[in-house]
Design a protein around this motif. Sequence first.
Motif, PDB file in Angstrom:
ATOM      1  N   ILE A 181     -59.445 -22.036  65.627  1.00 53.98           N
ATOM      2  CA  ILE A 181     -60.059 -23.170  64.922  1.00 53.98           C
ATOM      3  C   ILE A 181     -61.271 -23.516  65.713  1.00 53.98           C
ATOM      4  O   ILE A 181     -61.107 -23.908  66.888  1.00 53.98           O
ATOM      5  CB  ILE A 181     -59.276 -24.408  64.559  1.00 53.98           C
ATOM      6  N   ALA A 182     -62.497 -23.436  65.096  1.00 55.72           N
ATOM      7  CA  ALA A 182     -63.775 -23.510  65.890  1.00 55.72           C
ATOM      8  C   ALA A 182     -64.683 -24.607  64.985  1.00 55.72           C
ATOM      9  O   ALA A 182     -64.558 -24.566  63.812  1.00 55.72           O
ATOM     10  CB  ALA A 182     -64.645 -22.307  66.069  1.00 55.72           C
ATOM     11  N   LEU A 183     -65.624 -25.142  65.657  1.00 52.49           N
ATOM     12  CA  LEU A 183     -66.473 -26.240  64.967  1.00 52.49           C
ATOM     13  C   LEU A 183     -67.942 -25.958  65.434  1.00 52.49           C
ATOM     14  O   LEU A 183     -68.162 -25.435  66.503  1.00 52.49           O
ATOM     15  CB  LEU A 183     -65.939 -27.561  65.009  1.00 52.49           C
ATOM     16  N   SER A 184     -68.885 -26.600  64.858  1.00 48.40           N
ATOM     17  CA  SER A 184     -70.186 -26.729  65.259  1.00 48.40           C
ATOM     18  C   SER A 184     -70.620 -28.015  65.775  1.00 48.40           C
ATOM     19  O   SER A 184     -70.767 -28.879  64.975  1.00 48.40           O
ATOM     20  CB  SER A 184     -71.107 -26.210  64.065  1.00 48.40           C
ATOM     21  N   PRO A 185     -70.797 -28.242  66.974  1.00 54.09           N
ATOM     22  CA  PRO A 185     -70.911 -29.536  67.669  1.00 54.09           C
ATOM     23  C   PRO A 185     -72.145 -30.229  67.101  1.00 54.09           C
ATOM     24  O   PRO A 185     -72.316 -31.234  66.606  1.00 54.09           O
ATOM     25  CB  PRO A 185     -71.095 -29.507  69.176  1.00 54.09           C
ATOM     26  N   LYS A 186     -73.320 -29.430  66.834  1.00 52.18           N
ATOM     27  CA  LYS A 186     -74.577 -29.938  66.641  1.00 52.18           C
ATOM     28  C   LYS A 186     -74.477 -30.372  65.074  1.00 52.18           C
ATOM     29  O   LYS A 186     -74.857 -31.325  64.746  1.00 52.18           O
ATOM     30  CB  LYS A 186     -75.485 -28.671  66.699  1.00 52.18           C
ATOM     31  N   GLN A 187     -73.738 -29.455  64.305  1.00 52.43           N
ATOM     32  CA  GLN A 187     -73.742 -29.788  62.934  1.00 52.43           C
ATOM     33  C   GLN A 187     -72.703 -31.074  62.495  1.00 52.43           C
ATOM     34  O   GLN A 187     -73.089 -32.015  61.682  1.00 52.43           O
ATOM     35  CB  GLN A 187     -73.281 -28.618  61.956  1.00 52.43           C
ATOM     36  N   SER A 188     -71.526 -31.140  63.432  1.00 53.75           N
ATOM     37  CA  SER A 188     -70.771 -32.165  63.090  1.00 53.75           C
ATOM     38  C   SER A 188     -71.555 -33.549  63.329  1.00 53.75           C
ATOM     39  O   SER A 188     -70.990 -34.622  62.721  1.00 53.75           O
ATOM     40  CB  SER A 188     -69.592 -32.340  64.140  1.00 53.75           C
ATOM     41  N   HIS A 243     -69.585 -30.800  74.512  1.00 52.06           N
ATOM     42  CA  HIS A 243     -70.466 -29.570  74.466  1.00 52.06           C
ATOM     43  C   HIS A 243     -72.083 -30.109  74.111  1.00 52.06           C
ATOM     44  O   HIS A 243     -72.998 -29.348  74.799  1.00 52.06           O
ATOM     45  CB  HIS A 243     -69.997 -28.778  73.249  1.00 52.06           C
ATOM     46  N   LEU A 244     -72.124 -31.088  73.434  1.00 53.15           N
ATOM     47  CA  LEU A 244     -73.470 -31.476  73.041  1.00 53.15           C
ATOM     48  C   LEU A 244     -74.147 -32.065  74.312  1.00 53.15           C
ATOM     49  O   LEU A 244     -75.436 -32.018  74.729  1.00 53.15           O
ATOM     50  CB  LEU A 244     -73.546 -32.533  72.137  1.00 53.15           C
ATOM     51  N   ALA A 245     -73.390 -32.636  75.153  1.00 53.93           N
ATOM     52  CA  ALA A 245     -73.977 -33.221  76.589  1.00 53.93           C
ATOM     53  C   ALA A 245     -74.545 -31.753  77.509  1.00 53.93           C
ATOM     54  O   ALA A 245     -75.584 -31.883  78.057  1.00 53.93           O
ATOM     55  CB  ALA A 245     -72.730 -33.837  77.481  1.00 53.93           C
ATOM     56  N   GLU A 246     -73.946 -30.794  77.467  1.00 49.87           N
ATOM     57  CA  GLU A 246     -74.394 -29.706  78.081  1.00 49.87           C
ATOM     58  C   GLU A 246     -75.526 -28.701  77.497  1.00 49.87           C
ATOM     59  O   GLU A 246     -76.047 -28.225  78.059  1.00 49.87           O
ATOM     60  CB  GLU A 246     -73.125 -28.684  78.197  1.00 49.87           C
ATOM     61  N   ASP A 247     -75.310 -28.890  76.028  1.00 60.06           N
ATOM     62  CA  ASP A 247     -76.545 -28.236  75.380  1.00 60.06           C
ATOM     63  C   ASP A 247     -76.741 -28.905  73.901  1.00 60.06           C
ATOM     64  O   ASP A 247     -75.796 -28.815  73.051  1.00 60.06           O
ATOM     65  CB  ASP A 247     -76.074 -26.754  75.086  1.00 60.06           C
ATOM     66  N   PRO A 248     -77.621 -29.757  73.978  1.00 65.56           N
ATOM     67  CA  PRO A 248     -78.028 -30.439  72.557  1.00 65.56           C
ATOM     68  C   PRO A 248     -77.617 -29.580  71.305  1.00 65.56           C
ATOM     69  O   PRO A 248     -77.657 -30.094  70.142  1.00 65.56           O
ATOM     70  CB  PRO A 248     -79.214 -31.012  72.743  1.00 65.56           C
ATOM     71  N   ASN A 249     -77.897 -28.123  71.409  1.00 70.31           N
ATOM     72  CA  ASN A 249     -78.091 -27.290  70.215  1.00 70.31           C
ATOM     73  C   ASN A 249     -76.715 -26.609  69.912  1.00 70.31           C
ATOM     74  O   ASN A 249     -76.511 -25.579  69.467  1.00 70.31           O
ATOM     75  CB  ASN A 249     -79.356 -26.263  70.215  1.00 70.31           C
ATOM     76  N   SER A 250     -75.725 -26.993  70.810  1.00 66.96           N
ATOM     77  CA  SER A 250     -74.493 -26.372  70.897  1.00 66.96           C
ATOM     78  C   SER A 250     -74.046 -25.920  69.634  1.00 66.96           C
ATOM     79  O   SER A 250     -73.742 -27.007  68.612  1.00 66.96           O
ATOM     80  CB  SER A 250     -73.495 -27.170  71.971  1.00 66.96           C
TER      81      SER A 250
END
Length: 602
Positions: free
Chosen positions: A79-86, A136-143
């Motif tokens: 199960i995966a998600l998109s941090p940016k879109q969330s 994940h967003l802290a490491e990469d804002p576009n994660s």
Amino acid sequence: MNRTNRRPLWRIALAGLLLVALVAVFLVRLVDIQVVRAAELNEEAEAIRSRDVPVYGSRGDIVDRNGVVLADSVMRWDIALSPKQSRKAPFEREVPDPADPSKTTTVEVGLEQAAAELGAVIGRGPADIIAIIDSHLAEDPNSDFAYVAKLVDADVYEKVKALGIPWVEPWVHPSRRYPNGAVAGNLIGFTGTDGEALAGLELSEDECLASEDGLVSSLRSLEDWVEIPGTETVRKQASDGGTLQLTIDRDLQFAVQRIAEAQVQAVGAEWAVVTVMEAKTGKLLAVADVPTVDPNDPTSTDSVNRGSRAFTAPFEPGSTFKALTAASVVDAGVAGPSSGVVADYKYLPPNGANINDSAFHEAENLTLTGVLIESSNTGMSQFGELLTPEQRYQYMLDFGLGRESEVGFPSEASGDLHGDPADWDNQTYYTTTFGQGLTTTSIQITSAYQAIANHGVRMPVTLVEGCTAPDGTVTEEPPTDGQRVISAAAADQTTAMLEQVYLHGWLDATWRIPGYRVAAKTGTAQVPDGQGGYRKEYLVSVSGYAPADDPQFVVSVSIMNAVKMNSSAASAPVFRDVMSQVLKQFRTIPSGAPAPELPATW
């Protein structure tokens, strides 16, 4: 007039030139965008809305000699998600209208609610899910990709899909399954949760079994992150692994493990190893280790019990080795079954060695057959000294000792022949005639007895029947050429002597198998303590084959520290029950005439 008329023409010409220049600029820019930088810009555009996702190939099956599945891959999901879109605006969901259940209404679902719903399905708290997103967003804002669960089953998968969270998506991830639990777990080994081969045949045969993952990309709507139909592109094709077929028989393996486990419990032993081999081919039909491992849950078993001691744990074989010395002296022509020595309790040869039997007895006039029946160390020492050390050492090598078997099992031991004859001291010169001062594995002893049973020809030890690639190509076919170790006459005479051991040895009433002639030898060996001495516990064993008049199967049993019965009486019932099971399962024709008698004394 003429001057006045020329001014508009000049201005028109200038305007035309400017227009042409402007068009040229646009054309250059258009060519740059459409041609020169087209690929680069397309990649940048797709990067904003596309995502590469691995597509897993299926690891190959492991099957037994009859095609019964011992290990396979089953469908699981990550199960995966998109941090940016969330973290974007809440998404909309259609729900029944409270005022009119026949209709629906639209509600907004925020991150906290979505995380709570998702967490309830996958077994994580909403705070954990939000923490994954934020890290994940802290490491990469576009994660755009992060796992929140791995290897969930179909029920969880369906519940996740039913939530309809646009920035959450399950991805297929085949997982390893071992449908027979601990049956042959010692041989099969296991993989990690990420599919990495970690032990056993999973590790040694990884080249056959391993799959290759692919890569797929697709475009997503920037508004709700839903995949746009028809945009999926296969960047790399996934490929499945091959099917590994073993020589092991699943049903026999189960039966042998059950018999061995029951005896380990009955006599309070530390461990046991039982091997079953085809006498004419060298193929292993069963290799049981107790305790053993269930590959579905390897961490529940102590690390020392997760492999196969049959391959990896060398030990001093003790008196089962006497059959090899007897076969060697007969093959060399220096003695025969009726050749005699005076076997006293103690033997003090001229070189200063000190050899004694396990219990006091008066001097006995024993033939070579009688030495095997009585398991006399002093008697076998006298027969062994008829060969040079170099001769005996070469016979050991020819019997397959001192090196790994052809199987090449992970961490397989080669055993230790105490160096070579130049390294043997006066005591070792004699102890190596009766199985002490050297080490072998259970597989090596089984293979040596196979050579005697097969009229003197040792066949390569085989555990893998072959590997079949997805396209049907078969590789890793087992070797079929054997090596003659002793003459057929010497092998048959050794078999005749071992039949006398079975008929007249002290366990004759314990290991009797009605209807079949059997050739076998017991052993009770001291166990090195690793500091130059011996432990007080013993390793008790039996090796033999049947039917002796037409050998089909070899069985070897080793039991370590049988507290309640620290002698070969602990291993003999296992030999009897396993051999009986083998003969019955393979519908082996009973023996005809009884074994010929040989003199034990002179």
